[in-house]
Design a protein around this motif. Structure first.
Motif, PDB file in Angstrom:
ATOM      1  N   LEU A  54      -7.083   4.045  -2.074  1.00  0.00           N
ATOM      2  CA  LEU A  54      -5.874   3.874  -3.272  1.00  0.00           C
ATOM      3  C   LEU A  54      -4.681   4.101  -3.743  1.00  0.00           C
ATOM      4  CD1 LEU A  54      -8.412   1.560  -5.892  1.00  0.00           C
ATOM      5  CD2 LEU A  54      -7.130   0.929  -3.365  1.00  0.00           C
ATOM      6  N   PRO A  55      -3.721   4.013  -3.670  1.00  0.00           N
ATOM      7  CA  PRO A  55      -3.213   2.711  -3.317  1.00  0.00           C
ATOM      8  C   PRO A  55      -2.815   2.013  -1.704  1.00  0.00           C
ATOM      9  CG  PRO A  55      -1.115   3.439  -3.143  1.00  0.00           C
ATOM     10  CD  PRO A  55      -2.222   4.444  -4.178  1.00  0.00           C
ATOM     11  N   ALA A  56      -3.486   0.437  -1.707  1.00  0.00           N
ATOM     12  CA  ALA A  56      -3.337  -0.225  -0.789  1.00  0.00           C
ATOM     13  C   ALA A  56      -2.505  -1.593  -0.273  1.00  0.00           C
ATOM     14  CB  ALA A  56      -4.682  -0.385  -0.175  1.00  0.00           C
ATOM     15  N   ILE A  57      -2.240  -1.891   0.030  1.00  0.00           N
ATOM     16  CA  ILE A  57      -0.968  -3.468   0.444  1.00  0.00           C
ATOM     17  C   ILE A  57      -1.836  -3.711   1.760  1.00  0.00           C
ATOM     18  CG2 ILE A  57       0.946  -2.389  -1.014  1.00  0.00           C
ATOM     19  CD1 ILE A  57       2.334  -2.402   1.742  1.00  0.00           C
ATOM     20  N   ALA A  58      -1.218  -5.397   1.793  1.00  0.00           N
ATOM     21  CA  ALA A  58      -1.318  -6.390   2.756  1.00  0.00           C
ATOM     22  C   ALA A  58      -0.245  -7.328   2.477  1.00  0.00           C
ATOM     23  CB  ALA A  58      -2.686  -6.890   2.888  1.00  0.00           C
ATOM     24  N   ASP A  59       0.838  -6.864   3.582  1.00  0.00           N
ATOM     25  CA  ASP A  59       1.495  -7.865   3.365  1.00  0.00           C
ATOM     26  C   ASP A  59       1.154  -8.937   4.893  1.00  0.00           C
ATOM     27  OD1 ASP A  59       4.271  -9.374   3.655  1.00  0.00           O
ATOM     28  OD2 ASP A  59       5.130  -7.586   4.045  1.00  0.00           O
ATOM     29  N   GLY A  60       1.146 -10.488   4.640  1.00  0.00           N
ATOM     30  CA  GLY A  60       0.550 -10.723   5.872  1.00  0.00           C
ATOM     31  C   GLY A  60      -0.966 -10.469   6.030  1.00  0.00           C
ATOM     32  N   ARG A  61      -0.954  -9.703   7.478  1.00  0.00           N
ATOM     33  CA  ARG A  61      -1.420  -9.580   8.386  1.00  0.00           C
ATOM     34  C   ARG A  61      -1.640  -7.615   8.761  1.00  0.00           C
ATOM     35  NH1 ARG A  61      -1.841 -12.213  13.919  1.00  0.00           N
ATOM     36  NH2 ARG A  61      -1.328 -10.560  14.330  1.00  0.00           N
ATOM     37  N   PHE A  62      -0.550  -7.027   8.209  1.00  0.00           N
ATOM     38  CA  PHE A  62      -0.147  -5.705   7.737  1.00  0.00           C
ATOM     39  C   PHE A  62      -0.615  -5.470   7.019  1.00  0.00           C
ATOM     40  CE2 PHE A  62       2.770  -2.236   7.098  1.00  0.00           C
ATOM     41  CZ  PHE A  62       2.535  -1.896   7.823  1.00  0.00           C
ATOM     42  N   LYS A  63      -1.663  -3.789   7.731  1.00  0.00           N
ATOM     43  CA  LYS A  63      -1.455  -2.952   5.494  1.00  0.00           C
ATOM     44  C   LYS A  63      -1.578  -2.194   6.200  1.00  0.00           C
ATOM     45  CE  LYS A  63      -6.438  -6.255   6.692  1.00  0.00           C
ATOM     46  NZ  LYS A  63      -7.249  -6.758   7.068  1.00  0.00           N
ATOM     47  N   LEU A  64      -1.111  -1.335   4.960  1.00  0.00           N
ATOM     48  CA  LEU A  64      -0.970   0.126   4.623  1.00  0.00           C
ATOM     49  C   LEU A  64      -1.418   0.655   3.431  1.00  0.00           C
ATOM     50  CD1 LEU A  64       1.160   2.477   6.066  1.00  0.00           C
ATOM     51  CD2 LEU A  64       2.467   1.189   4.458  1.00  0.00           C
ATOM     52  N   PHE A  65      -2.294   2.016   3.837  1.00  0.00           N
ATOM     53  CA  PHE A  65      -2.492   2.246   3.114  1.00  0.00           C
ATOM     54  C   PHE A  65      -1.599   3.681   2.244  1.00  0.00           C
ATOM     55  CE2 PHE A  65      -5.146   4.424   5.972  1.00  0.00           C
ATOM     56  CZ  PHE A  65      -4.761   5.385   5.899  1.00  0.00           C
ATOM     57  N   GLU A  66      -1.630   4.929   1.592  1.00  0.00           N
ATOM     58  CA  GLU A  66      -1.006   6.172   1.019  1.00  0.00           C
ATOM     59  C   GLU A  66       0.738   5.816   0.629  1.00  0.00           C
ATOM     60  OE1 GLU A  66       2.055   8.619   2.561  1.00  0.00           O
ATOM     61  OE2 GLU A  66       0.781   9.494   0.865  1.00  0.00           O
ATOM     62  N   SER A  67       0.673   5.938  -0.305  1.00  0.00           N
ATOM     63  CA  SER A  67       1.887   5.922  -1.274  1.00  0.00           C
ATOM     64  C   SER A  67       2.915   5.407  -1.058  1.00  0.00           C
ATOM     65  CB  SER A  67       1.185   6.633  -2.457  1.00  0.00           C
ATOM     66  OG  SER A  67       1.863   7.493  -2.924  1.00  0.00           O
ATOM     67  N   HIS A  68       3.347   7.109  -0.617  1.00  0.00           N
ATOM     68  CA  HIS A  68       4.934   7.235   0.272  1.00  0.00           C
ATOM     69  C   HIS A  68       5.075   6.771   1.271  1.00  0.00           C
ATOM     70  CE1 HIS A  68       5.225  11.688  -1.790  1.00  0.00           C
ATOM     71  NE2 HIS A  68       4.199  11.380  -2.427  1.00  0.00           N
ATOM     72  N   ALA A  69       4.308   5.801   2.181  1.00  0.00           N
ATOM     73  CA  ALA A  69       4.297   5.170   3.268  1.00  0.00           C
ATOM     74  C   ALA A  69       4.812   3.965   2.924  1.00  0.00           C
ATOM     75  CB  ALA A  69       2.815   5.219   4.642  1.00  0.00           C
ATOM     76  N   ILE A  70       3.698   3.555   1.521  1.00  0.00           N
ATOM     77  CA  ILE A  70       3.687   2.348   1.341  1.00  0.00           C
ATOM     78  C   ILE A  70       5.332   2.141   1.015  1.00  0.00           C
ATOM     79  CG2 ILE A  70       3.264   0.638  -0.681  1.00  0.00           C
ATOM     80  CD1 ILE A  70       0.178   1.736  -0.388  1.00  0.00           C
ATOM     81  N   HIS A  71       5.877   3.131   0.300  1.00  0.00           N
ATOM     82  CA  HIS A  71       7.166   3.163  -0.758  1.00  0.00           C
ATOM     83  C   HIS A  71       8.574   3.288   0.336  1.00  0.00           C
ATOM     84  CE1 HIS A  71       5.851   5.490  -4.966  1.00  0.00           C
ATOM     85  NE2 HIS A  71       5.520   4.037  -4.862  1.00  0.00           N
ATOM     86  N   ILE A  72       8.168   3.392   1.255  1.00  0.00           N
ATOM     87  CA  ILE A  72       8.815   3.745   2.701  1.00  0.00           C
ATOM     88  C   ILE A  72       8.718   1.276   3.282  1.00  0.00           C
ATOM     89  CG2 ILE A  72       9.827   4.155   4.687  1.00  0.00           C
ATOM     90  CD1 ILE A  72       8.385   7.003   3.902  1.00  0.00           C
ATOM     91  N   TYR A  73       7.853   1.743   3.579  1.00  0.00           N
ATOM     92  CA  TYR A  73       7.724   0.534   4.169  1.00  0.00           C
ATOM     93  C   TYR A  73       8.159  -0.754   2.769  1.00  0.00           C
ATOM     94  CZ  TYR A  73       5.551  -3.993   5.410  1.00  0.00           C
ATOM     95  OH  TYR A  73       5.187  -4.933   5.418  1.00  0.00           O
TER      96      TYR A  73
END
Length: 89
Positions: A54-73
């Motif tokens: 954690l954390p992880a996100i799901a934006d529709g079918r797109f999934k991402l984890f790792e907080s720095h990558a999430i912030h940039i996305y």
């Protein structure tokens, strides 16, 4: 479709992602996953993030984890986020 944020507030990176969403007015739903109870190790969480972190996100079918990558996305994907957040790491 609303952004799903999988987080446990015991985790500082999870809190950072939730705070980022709140500060930038991103419409999201927080899915609470309790790390001490091992909920991040369930098949449901593995479907979101194979690393079961954690954390992880799901934006529709797109999934991402790792907080720095999430912030940039989030900085690039959601309108209204100030330009200075783009490229934050």
């Amino acid at each position: 479709m609303k952004l799903n944020v999988y987080a446990d507030r015991i985790s500082q990176p999870s809190r950072a992602v939730v705070f980022f969403c709140k500060v930038n007015g991103i419409d999201y739903e927080e899915i609470k996953v309790h790390i001490p109870k091992g909920q991040h190790l369930t098949p449901e969480c593995e479907a979101i993030n194979l690393m079961q972190k954690l954390p992880a996100i799901a934006d529709g079918r797109f999934k991402l984890f790792e907080s720095h990558a999430i912030h940039i996305y989030l900085a690039y994907a959601f309108p209204g986020v100030a330009d200075y957040w783009q490229g934050c790491s």
